[in-house]
Design a protein around this motif. Structure first.
Motif, PDB file in Angstrom:
ATOM      1  N   VAL A   1      -7.481  -3.356  -5.671  1.00  0.00           N
ATOM      2  CA  VAL A   1      -7.128  -2.304  -4.711  1.00  0.00           C
ATOM      3  C   VAL A   1      -8.144  -1.151  -4.746  1.00  0.00           C
ATOM      4  CG1 VAL A   1      -4.654  -2.840  -4.861  1.00  0.00           C
ATOM      5  CG2 VAL A   1      -5.643  -1.113  -6.376  1.00  0.00           C
TER       6      VAL A   1
ATOM      7  N   GLU B   1      -5.772   0.611  -0.212  1.00  0.00           N
ATOM      8  CA  GLU B   1      -6.106  -0.651   0.444  1.00  0.00           C
ATOM      9  C   GLU B   1      -6.035  -1.779  -0.598  1.00  0.00           C
ATOM     10  OE1 GLU B   1      -9.848  -2.687   2.924  1.00  0.00           O
ATOM     11  OE2 GLU B   1      -9.956  -0.624   2.161  1.00  0.00           O
ATOM     12  N   VAL B   2      -5.558  -2.954  -0.127  1.00  0.00           N
ATOM     13  CA  VAL B   2      -5.502  -4.142  -0.988  1.00  0.00           C
ATOM     14  C   VAL B   2      -6.615  -5.072  -0.574  1.00  0.00           C
ATOM     15  CG1 VAL B   2      -4.138  -6.108  -1.765  1.00  0.00           C
ATOM     16  CG2 VAL B   2      -3.010  -3.912  -1.320  1.00  0.00           C
TER      17      VAL B   2
ATOM     18  N   VAL C   1      -2.093   3.612  -3.794  1.00  0.00           N
ATOM     19  CA  VAL C   1      -2.920   2.494  -3.352  1.00  0.00           C
ATOM     20  C   VAL C   1      -3.260   2.698  -1.890  1.00  0.00           C
ATOM     21  CG1 VAL C   1      -3.004  -0.002  -2.967  1.00  0.00           C
ATOM     22  CG2 VAL C   1      -1.890   0.912  -5.013  1.00  0.00           C
TER      23      VAL C   1
ATOM     24  N   ILE D   1       0.858  -1.191   0.000  1.00  0.00           N
ATOM     25  CA  ILE D   1       0.000   0.000   0.000  1.00  0.00           C
ATOM     26  C   ILE D   1       0.893   1.239   0.000  1.00  0.00           C
ATOM     27  CG2 ILE D   1      -1.900  -1.176   1.143  1.00  0.00           C
ATOM     28  CD1 ILE D   1      -1.022   0.179   3.771  1.00  0.00           C
ATOM     29  N   HIS D   2       0.261   2.361  -0.269  1.00  0.00           N
ATOM     30  CA  HIS D   2       0.960   3.641  -0.345  1.00  0.00           C
ATOM     31  C   HIS D   2       2.042   3.635  -1.440  1.00  0.00           C
ATOM     32  CE1 HIS D   2      -0.213   4.197   4.179  1.00  0.00           C
ATOM     33  NE2 HIS D   2      -1.261   4.409   3.361  1.00  0.00           N
TER      34      HIS D   2
ATOM     35  N   HIS E   1      -2.155  -3.526 -10.989  1.00  0.00           N
ATOM     36  CA  HIS E   1      -3.245  -3.200 -10.073  1.00  0.00           C
ATOM     37  C   HIS E   1      -4.568  -3.143 -10.835  1.00  0.00           C
ATOM     38  CE1 HIS E   1      -0.031  -1.071  -7.471  1.00  0.00           C
ATOM     39  NE2 HIS E   1      -0.265  -2.294  -6.973  1.00  0.00           N
TER      40      HIS E   1
END
Length: 238
Positions: free
Chosen positions: A234, A216-217, A214, A188-189, A197
């Protein structure tokens, strides 16, 4: 006596006349024989000419020379014109052999090039099979791994033996995938990358520096070496 003398004189006069007649008669016989011989020779020549004319074609008879002699003469002249020396014949043979050798060399080089291309293609296919051959199995195992992860996130007691057994199985599966060259896409981030993605939602209220990253996954993605097996699902900061 006078009569005897007259008889003698008559006989003397008659002798030259008889001799003259005999001489003329001999000459006439000789002339007849010569004439007969000439006629026989002339007949023989005529017969020879007639025989030659019968063997000759009309064109040959008109020109007076047999065509066979002309043909033979022409062949001899052609052979004389076409005749080449042994050195020239050897040079021609050498040139012909050089051409054949060049053709065989070209065919051999082409065959070697085709074989080398085939060998490289087969080696590349073998390398790809060894490198990416695990992909079908990984695609079938990923849903099971997802379910193991959902079970671990269900809030069960981590000290429970059942939970620990599930966690151990999950860990073994992940290690087996990593040993085969499979890695997770779960960060993330990081900037959103459409090649790995799959955005399924947006998150509002993020700081400007987080925009496009991103947030959240929802489902992990996986790579097999440099090939994508499954993109990560994501949410992205707006």
């Amino acid at each position: 006596m006078k009569e005897e003398e007259k008889d003698e004189m008559t006989q003397k006069e008659a002798r030259p006349i008889n001799e003259t007649h005999k001489q003329h008669a001999g000459e006439e016989v000789l002339q007849d024989e010569l004439l007969q011989e000439e006629q026989e020779m002339l007949q023989e020549e005529m017969l020879k000419e007639q025989s030659v004319e019968e063997k000759m074609s009309p064109d040959q008879a008109q020109h007076g020379e047999p065509k066979a002699h002309e043909h033979e003469a022409g062949e001899k002249e052609a052979q004389a014109g076409d005749a080449i020396s042994p050195c020239q014949a050897l040079e021609k043979t050498v040139e012909r052999l050089k051409e054949e050798l060049a053709q065989e060399r070209e065919r051999t080089l082409r065959a070697l090039a085709d074989h080398e291309n085939y060998r490289r293609r087969m080696q590349r296919e073998l390398d790809n099979a060894a490198r990416y051959g695990v992909r079908p199995l990984a695609e079938k195992l990923l849903p099971a791994i997802d379910n193991f992860e959902r079970a671990l996130l269900s809030g069960a007691d981590k000290e429970d033996a059942f939970y620990q057994g599930v966690a151990m199985i999950h860990r073994q599966l992940v290690e087996a995938l990593e040993a085969s060259g499979i890695t997770e896409i779960a960060e993330i981030h990081v900037p959103f990358d459409p090649s790995v993605h799959q955005a399924v939602g947006m998150v509002e209220g993020a700081s400007p520096e987080r925009s496009g990253q991103v947030a959240e996954v929802l489902q992990k993605g996986y790579l097999l070496h440099d090939r994508l097996i499954r993109p990560a699902m994501v949410k992205v900061y707006a």
